[in-house]
Design a protein around this motif. Structure first.
Motif, short mmCIF file in Angstrom:
data_model
loop_
_atom_site.label_atom_id
_atom_site.label_comp_id
_atom_site.label_asym_id
_atom_site.label_seq_id
_atom_site.Cartn_x
_atom_site.Cartn_y
_atom_site.Cartn_z
N LEU A 14 3.78 -2.70 -14.36
CA LEU A 14 3.07 -2.56 -13.54
C LEU A 14 2.46 -0.78 -13.01
O LEU A 14 3.49 0.10 -12.17
N ASN A 15 1.19 -0.35 -13.03
CA ASN A 15 0.03 0.51 -11.65
C ASN A 15 0.92 0.25 -10.24
O ASN A 15 0.47 -0.06 -9.50
N ARG A 16 1.76 0.55 -10.26
CA ARG A 16 1.92 0.12 -8.41
C ARG A 16 1.36 1.05 -7.58
O ARG A 16 0.69 0.37 -6.82
N ASP A 17 0.66 2.07 -7.79
CA ASP A 17 -0.27 2.66 -6.80
C ASP A 17 -1.32 2.04 -6.44
O ASP A 17 -1.73 1.75 -5.72
N VAL A 18 -2.12 1.27 -7.82
CA VAL A 18 -3.46 0.55 -7.72
C VAL A 18 -3.19 -0.69 -7.12
O VAL A 18 -3.28 -0.75 -6.57
N SER A 19 -1.69 -1.08 -7.29
CA SER A 19 -1.08 -2.43 -6.89
C SER A 19 -0.90 -2.20 -5.36
O SER A 19 -2.03 -2.95 -4.81
N VAL A 20 -0.48 -1.14 -4.72
CA VAL A 20 -0.22 -1.26 -3.46
C VAL A 20 -1.26 -1.47 -2.60
O VAL A 20 -1.78 -1.79 -1.78
N GLN A 21 -1.95 0.37 -3.21
CA GLN A 21 -3.71 -0.11 -3.00
C GLN A 21 -4.42 -1.19 -3.26
O GLN A 21 -4.77 -2.03 -1.25
N LYS A 22 -4.64 -2.61 -3.59
CA LYS A 22 -5.19 -3.80 -3.81
C LYS A 22 -4.68 -4.35 -2.53
O LYS A 22 -5.32 -5.12 -2.31
N PHE A 23 -3.04 -4.50 -3.00
CA PHE A 23 -2.42 -5.63 -2.11
C PHE A 23 -2.54 -5.21 -0.58
O PHE A 23 -3.13 -5.95 0.21
N VAL A 24 -2.49 -3.52 -0.28
CA VAL A 24 -2.38 -3.78 1.31
C VAL A 24 -4.31 -3.66 1.37
O VAL A 24 -4.81 -4.35 2.71
N GLU A 25 -5.51 -3.61 1.30
CA GLU A 25 -6.59 -4.11 1.12
C GLU A 25 -7.00 -5.30 1.42
O GLU A 25 -7.37 -5.88 2.33
N ARG A 26 -6.21 -6.32 0.54
CA ARG A 26 -6.61 -7.55 1.42
C ARG A 26 -6.12 -8.06 2.07
O ARG A 26 -6.45 -8.87 2.37
N GLN A 27 -4.71 -7.66 2.30
CA GLN A 27 -3.78 -7.75 2.84
C GLN A 27 -4.66 -7.87 4.79
O GLN A 27 -4.88 -8.50 5.67
N TYR A 28 -5.38 -6.58 5.09
CA TYR A 28 -6.42 -6.01 5.48
C TYR A 28 -7.33 -7.26 5.49
O TYR A 28 -7.58 -7.30 7.22
N GLU A 29 -7.93 -7.60 4.92
CA GLU A 29 -8.65 -8.67 5.26
C GLU A 29 -8.59 -9.50 5.83
O GLU A 29 -9.12 -10.97 5.83
N ARG A 30 -7.82 -10.76 4.59
CA ARG A 30 -6.87 -11.11 6.15
C ARG A 30 -5.98 -12.03 6.36
O ARG A 30 -6.23 -12.85 7.62
#
Length: 124
Positions: A14-30
């Motif tokens: 897994l591309n951890r850096d991209v995964s974390v970035q995507k997660f944090v963006e989605r968490q912020y939106e949620r």
């Protein structure tokens, strides 16, 4: 003769850096209702900084975020629960991962994944 292959999950499959970035963006939106007073770029960059590429437990990361940004209405435990429940939906594999697994399975190799304290082994 090679009989099995064991992989590390983060940074290998897994591309951890991209995964974390995507997660944090989605968490912020949620959770915008509670974290919206923080500019999204700052929320993301601070999370990534505190996370130290996964070497810091998320409870500590979220405690520090709540304190640093005076987050009200949602606790660090709520943020942690969101991470535990939602991170899996933001995982981004490196290109050709499935093709590589298919080729290794075709060779009848046992495949294993190490993820921190967890082990998973598949015999096909």
């Amino acid at each position: 003769m090679i009989k099995s292959v064991i992989f590390d999950l983060d940074g290998t499959l897994l591309n951890r850096d991209v995964s974390v970035q995507k997660f944090v963006e989605r968490q912020y939106e949620r959770l915008h209702k509670w974290v919206g007073h923080i500019p999204i770029e700052i929320y993301i960059s601070r999370f990534i900084e505190l996370d130290c590429r996964g070497y810091v437990w998320k409870d500590k990361v979220y405690k520090q975020l709540v304190d640093a940004f005076d987050i009200q209405g949602v606790s660090w435990t709520n943020l942690l629960d969101d991470y535990v429940e939602q991170f899996k939906y933001s995982c981004i594999a490196f290109p050709n991962l499935i093709q590589m697994f298919d080729e290794l399975k075709h060779e009848k190799l046992t495949l294993g994944i190490i993820y921190k304290r967890f082990w998973y082994v598949s015999n096909g």
